[in-house]
Write a protein that holds these residues in place. Sequence first.
Motif, PDB file in Angstrom:
ATOM      1  N   GLY A 305       0.823  -1.133  -0.107  1.00  0.00           N
ATOM      2  CA  GLY A 305       0.073   0.086   0.024  1.00  0.00           C
ATOM      3  C   GLY A 305       0.769   1.102  -0.025  1.00  0.00           C
ATOM      4  N   ARG A 306       1.935   1.322   0.845  1.00  0.00           N
ATOM      5  CA  ARG A 306       2.938   2.428   0.890  1.00  0.00           C
ATOM      6  C   ARG A 306       3.225   2.573  -0.642  1.00  0.00           C
ATOM      7  NH1 ARG A 306       5.627   1.017   5.042  1.00  0.00           N
ATOM      8  NH2 ARG A 306       4.463   2.199   6.508  1.00  0.00           N
ATOM      9  N   ARG A 307       3.895   1.523  -1.299  1.00  0.00           N
ATOM     10  CA  ARG A 307       4.537   1.621  -2.376  1.00  0.00           C
ATOM     11  C   ARG A 307       3.670   2.226  -3.279  1.00  0.00           C
ATOM     12  NH1 ARG A 307       4.689  -0.392  -7.230  1.00  0.00           N
ATOM     13  NH2 ARG A 307       2.916  -1.966  -6.622  1.00  0.00           N
ATOM     14  N   ARG A 308       2.412   2.004  -3.463  1.00  0.00           N
ATOM     15  CA  ARG A 308       1.369   2.460  -4.532  1.00  0.00           C
ATOM     16  C   ARG A 308       1.077   4.001  -4.223  1.00  0.00           C
ATOM     17  NH1 ARG A 308      -3.169  -2.248  -5.373  1.00  0.00           N
ATOM     18  NH2 ARG A 308      -1.902  -3.990  -5.197  1.00  0.00           N
ATOM     19  N   ARG A 334      -2.839  15.220   6.288  1.00  0.00           N
ATOM     20  CA  ARG A 334      -1.315  15.411   6.479  1.00  0.00           C
ATOM     21  C   ARG A 334      -0.801  14.228   7.369  1.00  0.00           C
ATOM     22  NH1 ARG A 334      -3.014  20.847   7.819  1.00  0.00           N
ATOM     23  NH2 ARG A 334      -3.467  19.954  10.289  1.00  0.00           N
ATOM     24  N   THR A 335      -1.882  13.465   8.179  1.00  0.00           N
ATOM     25  CA  THR A 335      -1.714  12.187   8.955  1.00  0.00           C
ATOM     26  C   THR A 335      -0.977  11.094   7.669  1.00  0.00           C
ATOM     27  OG1 THR A 335      -2.838  12.814  10.538  1.00  0.00           O
ATOM     28  CG2 THR A 335      -2.465  10.516  10.323  1.00  0.00           C
ATOM     29  N   ALA A 336      -2.072  11.004   6.504  1.00  0.00           N
ATOM     30  CA  ALA A 336      -1.949  10.092   5.528  1.00  0.00           C
ATOM     31  C   ALA A 336      -0.698  10.344   5.049  1.00  0.00           C
ATOM     32  CB  ALA A 336      -2.911  10.212   4.489  1.00  0.00           C
ATOM     33  N   VAL A 337      -0.074  11.595   4.710  1.00  0.00           N
ATOM     34  CA  VAL A 337       1.142  11.864   4.179  1.00  0.00           C
ATOM     35  C   VAL A 337       2.203  11.338   4.881  1.00  0.00           C
ATOM     36  CG1 VAL A 337       2.755  13.593   3.222  1.00  0.00           C
ATOM     37  CG2 VAL A 337       0.307  13.786   2.827  1.00  0.00           C
ATOM     38  N   SER A 338       2.194  11.568   6.235  1.00  0.00           N
ATOM     39  CA  SER A 338       3.248  11.294   7.272  1.00  0.00           C
ATOM     40  C   SER A 338       3.411   9.817   7.408  1.00  0.00           C
ATOM     41  CB  SER A 338       2.970  11.665   8.704  1.00  0.00           C
ATOM     42  OG  SER A 338       1.802  11.134   9.126  1.00  0.00           O
ATOM     43  N   VAL A 339       2.412   8.936   7.208  1.00  0.00           N
ATOM     44  CA  VAL A 339       2.351   7.521   7.297  1.00  0.00           C
ATOM     45  C   VAL A 339       3.068   7.150   5.852  1.00  0.00           C
ATOM     46  CG1 VAL A 339       1.170   5.365   7.305  1.00  0.00           C
ATOM     47  CG2 VAL A 339       0.551   7.276   8.782  1.00  0.00           C
ATOM     48  N   VAL A 340       2.580   7.463   4.917  1.00  0.00           N
ATOM     49  CA  VAL A 340       3.064   7.109   3.335  1.00  0.00           C
ATOM     50  C   VAL A 340       4.564   7.367   3.272  1.00  0.00           C
ATOM     51  CG1 VAL A 340       2.912   7.448   0.932  1.00  0.00           C
ATOM     52  CG2 VAL A 340       0.794   7.360   2.433  1.00  0.00           C
ATOM     53  N   THR A 341       5.028   8.590   3.817  1.00  0.00           N
ATOM     54  CA  THR A 341       6.314   8.847   3.770  1.00  0.00           C
ATOM     55  C   THR A 341       7.310   8.326   4.700  1.00  0.00           C
ATOM     56  OG1 THR A 341       5.871  10.972   4.688  1.00  0.00           O
ATOM     57  CG2 THR A 341       5.679  10.836   2.586  1.00  0.00           C
ATOM     58  N   TRP A 342       6.751   7.430   5.807  1.00  0.00           N
ATOM     59  CA  TRP A 342       7.556   6.996   7.007  1.00  0.00           C
ATOM     60  C   TRP A 342       8.655   6.201   6.430  1.00  0.00           C
ATOM     61  CZ3 TRP A 342       8.187   2.147   9.078  1.00  0.00           C
ATOM     62  CH2 TRP A 342       8.645   2.221  10.212  1.00  0.00           C
ATOM     63  N   LYS A 343       9.683   6.261   7.036  1.00  0.00           N
ATOM     64  CA  LYS A 343      10.831   5.283   7.055  1.00  0.00           C
ATOM     65  C   LYS A 343      11.412   5.030   8.039  1.00  0.00           C
ATOM     66  CE  LYS A 343      12.543   7.824   2.677  1.00  0.00           C
ATOM     67  NZ  LYS A 343      13.536   8.452   1.999  1.00  0.00           N
ATOM     68  N   PRO A 344      11.664   3.572   8.094  1.00  0.00           N
ATOM     69  CA  PRO A 344      12.196   3.032   9.477  1.00  0.00           C
ATOM     70  C   PRO A 344      13.588   3.415   9.828  1.00  0.00           C
ATOM     71  CG  PRO A 344      12.295   1.315   7.716  1.00  0.00           C
ATOM     72  CD  PRO A 344      11.348   2.684   7.080  1.00  0.00           C
TER      73      PRO A 344
END
Length: 344
Positions: A305-308, A334-344
Amino acid sequence: MTGVHLDPTRAPVAFGRLAIPELFARLEEADTDTKLRALLSLCDVTHDPERLYQVVSEGFLGQLEVLMKDDEPAVRTRTCELLHLLTSHDIGRHSLLSSSPLLSRLSLLLDDPSVPCRTRAHRVINSLVLLPAGAATLQPLLAKLMAKLEEEEEEEEVQALLLSTLNCCSRQDALAALAHHGVTLIARKLPHACSDIRREAAGAMMALSVPVEGKRQVCEAAVLPVLAGLLRDQDVDVQANAAGAIMNTVVITTGKHQCLDLDVLPVLLALVSERRKDGEEEKRRKALVLYSLRALTSLAEAPEGRRRLLEQLPVLVGRSQAPKDDPDICKAARTAVSVVTWKP
């Protein structure tokens, strides 16, 4: 001199506080026409809150319970109409909920052979469960209400009222509804031709999908493909309720994988990016956009999902930065953007 016009369908109404006692006295007469005229007049005068208060505070509800057993369907129907009027005020709702004999008799009218009587009984029940206290009090009716979902011959209005009632009861106690096969029974109504029924069914499914057990049953019963189809419905409320049910279900891993396999992401993104010039219509779409954004946020927790979503990030960023957007929508974006762009 002009003569006074008397409506032959209604009983004469006395002046002031004498009106209610005299009309209820007429209800004790054996003649059906007399009772019907009195009931119609009562329905007229109880639009006045003062008269309504008099009905419930001076012990007249017991007579209405007797009338609900009347042999004449029209009398039972008019009595339910009067009860429905009583539910328009808080004191009326609480008085009905505190009367076990009246509620018991009302539940029997859900199986009345007269369609108008059944319909009006459902209206009364539906008005009562709009209160949390009403939904809690009427939980014992849940099994019967669920069973009635299988009665396909019911009128569309009755089906919509029934689903609305189940929606309220499920929001109060979803686990009880789930124990009575709520997901399976309500899922059958999701593709219905009537938009009112689709809307109420999707709303009830959203309520059922709040607990983990509900999410699991939605996945196991293959409800997500139907909900995904409803995202394209012409009725914005149907779309919003379907998006809400998907939002709840994709919290669990199985829900995420099923929605990704169904390719729901492009549909949700289209709903988020779509804007209407009509301000009122855009306000109606607020719940739909919020639920879609939250569903996308949960789907972004899955690697696929994150990749897409990274490929479609401008859509979410644009929604999060729009100066004229609703603050709640901007925050969810903004919450959605932060989760999509999150990096471990």
